[in-house]
Motif scaffolding. Sequence first.
Motif, mmCIF file in Angstrom:
data_model
loop_
_atom_site.group_PDB
_atom_site.id
_atom_site.type_symbol
_atom_site.label_atom_id
_atom_site.label_comp_id
_atom_site.label_asym_id
_atom_site.label_seq_id
_atom_site.Cartn_x
_atom_site.Cartn_y
_atom_site.Cartn_z
ATOM 1 N N LEU A 128 0.838 -1.203 0.000
ATOM 2 C CA LEU A 128 0.000 0.000 0.000
ATOM 3 C C LEU A 128 0.872 1.252 0.000
ATOM 4 O O LEU A 128 0.536 2.264 -0.633
ATOM 5 C CB LEU A 128 -0.924 -0.003 1.223
ATOM 6 C CG LEU A 128 -2.060 1.027 1.233
ATOM 7 C CD1 LEU A 128 -3.067 0.735 0.126
ATOM 8 C CD2 LEU A 128 -2.761 1.031 2.588
ATOM 9 N N LEU A 129 2.011 1.178 0.689
ATOM 10 C CA LEU A 129 2.972 2.277 0.662
ATOM 11 C C LEU A 129 3.535 2.463 -0.742
ATOM 12 O O LEU A 129 3.692 3.595 -1.214
ATOM 13 C CB LEU A 129 4.106 2.003 1.647
ATOM 14 C CG LEU A 129 3.763 2.061 3.130
ATOM 15 C CD1 LEU A 129 4.772 1.258 3.943
ATOM 16 C CD2 LEU A 129 3.712 3.506 3.608
ATOM 17 N N ALA A 130 3.836 1.343 -1.401
ATOM 18 C CA ALA A 130 4.347 1.428 -2.771
ATOM 19 C C ALA A 130 3.306 2.047 -3.689
ATOM 20 O O ALA A 130 3.642 2.848 -4.576
ATOM 21 C CB ALA A 130 4.737 0.035 -3.263
ATOM 22 N N ARG A 131 2.058 1.704 -3.503
ATOM 23 C CA ARG A 131 0.991 2.275 -4.342
ATOM 24 C C ARG A 131 0.900 3.786 -4.145
ATOM 25 O O ARG A 131 0.631 4.524 -5.099
ATOM 26 C CB ARG A 131 -0.348 1.624 -4.014
ATOM 27 C CG ARG A 131 -0.459 0.149 -4.419
ATOM 28 C CD ARG A 131 -1.837 -0.382 -4.114
ATOM 29 N NE ARG A 131 -2.835 0.307 -4.928
ATOM 30 C CZ ARG A 131 -4.121 0.382 -4.611
ATOM 31 N NH1 ARG A 131 -4.571 -0.159 -3.485
ATOM 32 N NH2 ARG A 131 -4.962 1.020 -5.405
ATOM 33 N N MET A 132 1.147 4.252 -2.926
ATOM 34 C CA MET A 132 1.151 5.689 -2.680
ATOM 35 C C MET A 132 2.335 6.334 -3.400
ATOM 36 O O MET A 132 2.206 7.405 -4.007
ATOM 37 C CB MET A 132 1.208 5.973 -1.179
ATOM 38 C CG MET A 132 1.145 7.458 -0.825
ATOM 39 S SD MET A 132 0.997 7.757 0.956
ATOM 40 C CE MET A 132 2.537 7.058 1.555
ATOM 41 N N TYR A 133 3.500 5.683 -3.357
ATOM 42 C CA TYR A 133 4.661 6.201 -4.076
ATOM 43 C C TYR A 133 4.416 6.237 -5.581
ATOM 44 O O TYR A 133 4.915 7.129 -6.278
ATOM 45 C CB TYR A 133 5.879 5.319 -3.790
ATOM 46 C CG TYR A 133 6.720 5.763 -2.605
ATOM 47 C CD1 TYR A 133 6.200 6.559 -1.589
ATOM 48 C CD2 TYR A 133 8.051 5.372 -2.501
ATOM 49 C CE1 TYR A 133 6.973 6.952 -0.515
ATOM 50 C CE2 TYR A 133 8.845 5.762 -1.432
ATOM 51 C CZ TYR A 133 8.297 6.548 -0.437
ATOM 52 O OH TYR A 133 9.070 6.948 0.626
ATOM 53 N N LEU A 134 3.660 5.278 -6.075
ATOM 54 C CA LEU A 134 3.396 5.179 -7.510
ATOM 55 C C LEU A 134 2.205 6.028 -7.948
ATOM 56 O O LEU A 134 1.825 6.004 -9.121
ATOM 57 C CB LEU A 134 3.149 3.708 -7.883
ATOM 58 C CG LEU A 134 4.355 2.780 -7.739
ATOM 59 C CD1 LEU A 134 3.918 1.327 -7.857
ATOM 60 C CD2 LEU A 134 5.421 3.111 -8.780
#
Length: 301
Positions: free
Chosen positions: A211-217
């Motif tokens: 979910l953190l990666a999705r925010m970064y992306l």
Amino acid sequence: MRKLNWLPLTVLGSALLLSGCVTSGNSVNNNQPWHMLPMAVPLQPTTQQEVQLARIDQILLRDDLTERDRAQLFYERGLINDSLGLRDLARLDFNRSLSYNPAQPDVFNILGVYFTQSGMYDAAYEAFDSSLELNEQHQFAERNRGIALYYGGRYELAVRDLLKHYNDNENDAYRALWLYLAELEKDGPEKAQQGLRARYDRSDKLDWGWLLARMYLNDISEEAFFREVMNTSTDNAQLAERLCEGYFYLAKRYQAQGDINSAVALYKLAMSGNVYDFVEHRYSMLELSRIAYDLSHPPSS
């Protein structure tokens, strides 16, 4: 550059940093009241931890302990002290543990983390090297050496270590995130973003950290991220842990964009839950110290 258009950071008093106010970077949007910010009750020592400390103290008074047993007890007490934020006591216990049994990769690993937190990068590299010499499969030492190299500005070596660490488990989101941060410094935002996207796409996406990666992306907004944190955390401890992670990685994002005000505020928030044994808590203080140093030592014209 994107503004922090919903997080109400006025709670931190315009992001005061140590003895002075941060003046570089974009200003923070203060349209929303501070009490809207997701927060957890700071973690406190538990009865179990207090009982464990008392029990270990009692056992250490015995004179029939082997050196190996005494080393293990000092190590266990050090871990408890570390989880309570008592870092100096923990470091003392870890060093005592090594004096009774020097062949402990776990102890060298945690001492390496302490050296990294203190900005003593050469000592950190040596500690992690010792850990990996004793156990070449030590995953935490592998990751933590990569992080130490990242903070030491040795980005190519950091990417090497963190890429190997990621390849050992491609479904671990945090391995992908630290690799992304190192690649961001080494290769620039476009290539780093492409790498993170590719790793996210081929993961099983089960790890909460994705979910953190999705925010970064930019697949989800910051508001949606924190709403998901609030809605899915099962208790206050889990909420504190997830907010610690969320605020840290969001701080890294704003710092990379040059928004130092927001980064400082978010690093402080990452520390506010007292999740002392999370790397995100550990390195938030290091980040604040580095920012303070940079502000007090501006580049000469």
